[in-house]
Scaffold this motif. Structure first.
Motif, mmCIF file in Angstrom:
data_model
loop_
_atom_site.group_PDB
_atom_site.id
_atom_site.type_symbol
_atom_site.label_atom_id
_atom_site.label_comp_id
_atom_site.label_asym_id
_atom_site.label_seq_id
_atom_site.Cartn_x
_atom_site.Cartn_y
_atom_site.Cartn_z
ATOM 1 N N UNK A 413 25.699 59.985 -10.875
ATOM 2 C CA UNK A 413 25.057 61.222 -10.404
ATOM 3 C C UNK A 413 25.388 62.346 -11.383
ATOM 4 N N UNK A 414 24.731 62.326 -12.525
ATOM 5 C CA UNK A 414 25.064 63.261 -13.601
ATOM 6 C C UNK A 414 24.361 64.607 -13.479
ATOM 7 N N UNK A 415 23.374 64.712 -12.577
ATOM 8 C CA UNK A 415 22.698 65.994 -12.363
ATOM 9 C C UNK A 415 21.465 66.173 -13.224
ATOM 10 N N UNK A 416 20.548 67.019 -12.722
ATOM 11 C CA UNK A 416 19.245 67.223 -13.372
ATOM 12 C C UNK A 416 19.381 67.682 -14.821
ATOM 13 N N UNK A 417 20.323 68.580 -15.089
ATOM 14 C CA UNK A 417 20.423 69.144 -16.437
ATOM 15 C C UNK A 417 20.778 68.086 -17.476
ATOM 16 N N UNK A 418 21.551 67.080 -17.082
ATOM 17 C CA UNK A 418 21.960 66.042 -18.030
ATOM 18 C C UNK A 418 20.810 65.109 -18.394
ATOM 19 N N UNK A 419 19.778 65.066 -17.553
ATOM 20 C CA UNK A 419 18.677 64.145 -17.801
ATOM 21 C C UNK A 419 17.874 64.516 -19.050
ATOM 22 N N UNK A 420 17.954 65.781 -19.475
ATOM 23 C CA UNK A 420 17.212 66.194 -20.669
ATOM 24 C C UNK A 420 17.762 65.487 -21.908
ATOM 25 N N UNK A 421 19.075 65.357 -21.968
ATOM 26 C CA UNK A 421 19.680 64.637 -23.094
ATOM 27 C C UNK A 421 19.320 63.159 -23.040
ATOM 28 N N UNK A 422 19.228 62.601 -21.839
ATOM 29 C CA UNK A 422 18.867 61.195 -21.703
ATOM 30 C C UNK A 422 17.437 60.949 -22.190
ATOM 31 N N UNK A 423 16.530 61.849 -21.827
ATOM 32 C CA UNK A 423 15.148 61.735 -22.320
ATOM 33 C C UNK A 423 15.118 61.876 -23.839
ATOM 34 N N UNK A 424 15.836 62.879 -24.355
ATOM 35 C CA UNK A 424 15.839 63.119 -25.797
ATOM 36 C C UNK A 424 16.393 61.908 -26.555
ATOM 37 N N UNK A 425 17.458 61.313 -26.044
ATOM 38 C CA UNK A 425 18.028 60.133 -26.703
ATOM 39 C C UNK A 425 17.049 58.961 -26.695
ATOM 40 N N UNK A 426 16.347 58.772 -25.594
ATOM 41 C CA UNK A 426 15.340 57.700 -25.530
ATOM 42 C C UNK A 426 14.221 57.964 -26.531
ATOM 43 N N UNK A 427 13.778 59.211 -26.604
ATOM 44 C CA UNK A 427 12.730 59.581 -27.567
ATOM 45 C C UNK A 427 13.186 59.305 -28.999
ATOM 46 N N UNK A 428 14.447 59.601 -29.276
ATOM 47 C CA UNK A 428 14.978 59.356 -30.623
ATOM 48 C C UNK A 428 15.043 57.863 -30.953
ATOM 49 N N UNK A 429 15.270 57.048 -29.936
ATOM 50 C CA UNK A 429 15.206 55.596 -30.143
ATOM 51 C C UNK A 429 13.792 55.201 -30.561
ATOM 52 N N UNK A 430 12.805 55.800 -29.915
ATOM 53 C CA UNK A 430 11.416 55.503 -30.258
ATOM 54 C C UNK A 430 11.089 55.980 -31.665
ATOM 55 N N UNK A 431 11.621 57.142 -32.044
ATOM 56 C CA UNK A 431 11.383 57.645 -33.398
ATOM 57 C C UNK A 431 11.961 56.690 -34.441
ATOM 58 N N UNK A 432 13.142 56.160 -34.172
ATOM 59 C CA UNK A 432 13.754 55.197 -35.092
ATOM 60 C C UNK A 432 12.889 53.939 -35.201
ATOM 61 N N UNK A 433 12.362 53.505 -34.056
ATOM 62 C CA UNK A 433 11.521 52.303 -34.048
ATOM 63 C C UNK A 433 10.147 52.568 -34.651
ATOM 64 N N UNK A 434 9.780 53.842 -34.701
ATOM 65 C CA UNK A 434 8.476 54.202 -35.261
ATOM 66 C C UNK A 434 7.325 54.062 -34.293
ATOM 67 N N UNK A 435 7.619 53.817 -33.011
ATOM 68 C CA UNK A 435 6.538 53.662 -32.026
ATOM 69 C C UNK A 435 7.079 53.813 -30.613
ATOM 70 N N UNK A 436 6.164 54.175 -29.706
ATOM 71 C CA UNK A 436 6.451 54.198 -28.278
ATOM 72 C C UNK A 436 6.121 52.837 -27.684
ATOM 73 N N UNK A 437 6.653 52.509 -26.499
ATOM 74 C CA UNK A 437 6.198 51.297 -25.818
ATOM 75 C C UNK A 437 4.680 51.331 -25.648
ATOM 76 N N UNK A 438 4.055 50.166 -25.666
ATOM 77 C CA UNK A 438 2.586 50.074 -25.648
ATOM 78 C C UNK A 438 1.968 50.825 -24.473
ATOM 79 N N UNK A 439 2.660 50.847 -23.340
ATOM 80 C CA UNK A 439 2.078 51.428 -22.128
ATOM 81 C C UNK A 439 2.253 52.935 -22.030
ATOM 82 N N UNK A 440 3.142 53.527 -22.803
ATOM 83 C CA UNK A 440 3.476 54.943 -22.600
ATOM 84 C C UNK A 440 2.295 55.895 -22.829
ATOM 85 N N UNK A 441 1.597 55.745 -23.941
ATOM 86 C CA UNK A 441 0.507 56.698 -24.230
ATOM 87 C C UNK A 441 -0.638 56.568 -23.229
#
Length: 462
Positions: A413-441
């Motif tokens: 239960x890390x709280x709403x404010x911490x979720x922004x970093x979690x989203x950002x980290x996931x996005x950065x994983x996608x940037x490293x991979x060079x693509x989003x999952x096929x279903x996201x867009x």
């Protein structure tokens, strides 16, 4: 390999700009060689600062900010400074700020980074998104990315441009990281616990989600001051296209995980409605620090009361499953309470329900409530639940009169404010991979189709 390419690209951008910077700036721009560098554009919403509440391993601490001069950018910079100077785990952001009426053109010509962060006035946001991806810049955007049907059409063009220019456009869906939402999705994928997702009916939907929010609240321990434009639905968007974005996203993400949706085939709007939350002049002053209503709000004022169309409800089907999402905005939560969330997914064996009311001490709690008459259900539940416990060590089943409560350790239960970093980290994983999952867009497109078409339908009185 992608990280190296991003580093090379960023180094090239910096080199191109050396001719028009001072020696001090040159040194500062190059002191951290990391693959990602943020550009924050017109940060009018506190979510822009929350993206920077944490540091990231692959992100340069030097952030370039482009904005119009005024209280919005100042509020953003003040929050970042507080994160930099806090006693526990301070951040180390260095903000280089340009303010002026030509801030967007300046940003696009200078390209001082490779990830644009957008969290502000939603009337302008879709255009900022489109111009950024047209300039081959990645974009991480706060919701909503579109607030009306015209914005939806422009957003579709932006996704096409992003694909053409090989950049990633992504929105900040923090609610996926709230632990009860995450576990609800996990449990719905286990046939021995959930069974099959029901189809439901218009009067008894198989999936329902409701959020109650408040205009006056505390963020990072301080009373939130909202910009006056936040209360103009032409600039912020109505409730139906704002917070409801999260709810529609959770319906798609939970009911059809990793499934590519086609908005033209899979979504059918049934009924919609909208209503206004009323605010007195004193309430408006408390939350904005403004003594008077600005001219652009006069259209919504009657007998000194401001009417904000922040409430909305959408009834629709998604791949034949009846769903209902609704959002309500009150001015201020009663003391000891806060924003609340309710969610139910109906299965053939059990319903999965998130409640966040008085009985839950206003903290979200997930329940499993059996609906089948299978005498062996409890044994099957206990056995199947172990697969979830393997993913989330420490969670337990607690039997009650209606079924079972999921007890969740505080570490999740890390709280709403911490979720922004979690989203950002996931996005950065996608940037490293060079693509989003096929279903996201396609699913982002489906989500914004649902919200913007629902608003169009509600305004037409359907």
């Amino acid at each position: 390999m992608k990280g190296k390419l991003l580093t090379i690209a960023l180094t090239g951008i910096i080199a191109l700009n050396q001719g028009c910077t001072t020696k001090k700036e040159e040194k500062s721009d190059q002191k951290e060689e990391k693959p990602l560098s943020l550009i924050v554009v017109e940060p009018g919403h506190f979510h822009a600062a929350l993206v920077q509440k944490s540091m990231y391993a692959d992100v340069n601490p030097l952030v370039h900010v482009y904005a119009s001069e005024g209280p919005d950018v100042k509020a953003y910079l003040d929050k970042v400074e507080k994160y930099n100077t806090r006693a526990e785990d301070p951040t180390k952001w260095e903000e280089k700020v340009y303010t002026g009426p030509d801030f967007l053109e300046k940003m696009l010509s200078e390209k001082k980074g490779n990830v644009v962060v957008l969290a502000g006035n939603n009337q302008k946001k879709t255009d900022f998104i489109k111009k950024s991806v047209d300039a081959s810049l990645n974009v991480l955007a706060d919701k909503p990315m579109a607030i009306d049907a015209a914005g939806f059409d422009l957003l579709k063009e932006a996704f096409t441009s992003a694909e053409k220019n090989k950049v990633l456009l992504y929105d900040i869906m923090t609610e996926r990281y709230e632990i009860t939402n995450t576990l609800q999705r996990e449990l719905a994928e286990l046939p021995d616990i959930f069974g099959d997702l029901q189809k439901g009916t218009p009067s008894d939907p198989a999936v329902a989600k409701e959020s109650v929010h408040h205009f006056f609240k505390y963020i990072s321990g301080e009373a939130l001051v909202r910009p006056t434009w936040f209360f103009d639905v032409n600039q912020q968007g109505e409730g139906m296209v704002d917070v409801t974005t999260h709810l529609v996203d959770l319906v798609q993400w939970s009911c059809f995980p990793n499934v590519t949706l086609d908005y033209q085939k899979d979504i059918k709007l049934l009924s919609t409605k909208r209503s206004a939350t009323q605010m007195t002049p004193s309430q408006f002053k408390l939350v904005t620090k403004s003594d008077t209503y600005p001219e652009f709000l006069k259209k919504d004022v009657k007998d000194s009361i401001l009417n904000v169309y922040s409430n909305g409800e959408i009834n629709y089907t998604l791949k034949g499953v009846h769903a209902k999402v609704s959002v309500i905005w009150n001015f201020q939560a009663p003391e000891g309470t806060g924003d609340t969330h309710y969610s139910i997914m109906k299965g053939s064996k059990a319903n999965l329900i998130v409640r966040q009311g008085k009985d839950q001490k206003y903290k979200p709690v997930l329940y499993i409530e059996q609906v089948s008459k299978d005498k062996g259900y409890e044994e099957a539940l206990t056995k199947s639940f172990k697969t979830v416990q393997d993913k989330f060590p420490g969670i337990e089943l607690k039997k009650n009169t209606k079924g079972w409560e999921i007890t969740i350790p505080a570490k999740y239960d890390t709280g709403h404010e911490s979720h922004f970093a979690q989203v950002a980290n996931k996005y950065m994983e996608y940037l490293k991979a060079g693509k989003l999952p096929e279903w996201e867009v396609p699913n982002m497109i489906s989500k914004y189709y649902t919200t913007t078409q629902a608003l169009k339908q509600a305004k037409a009185g359907k």
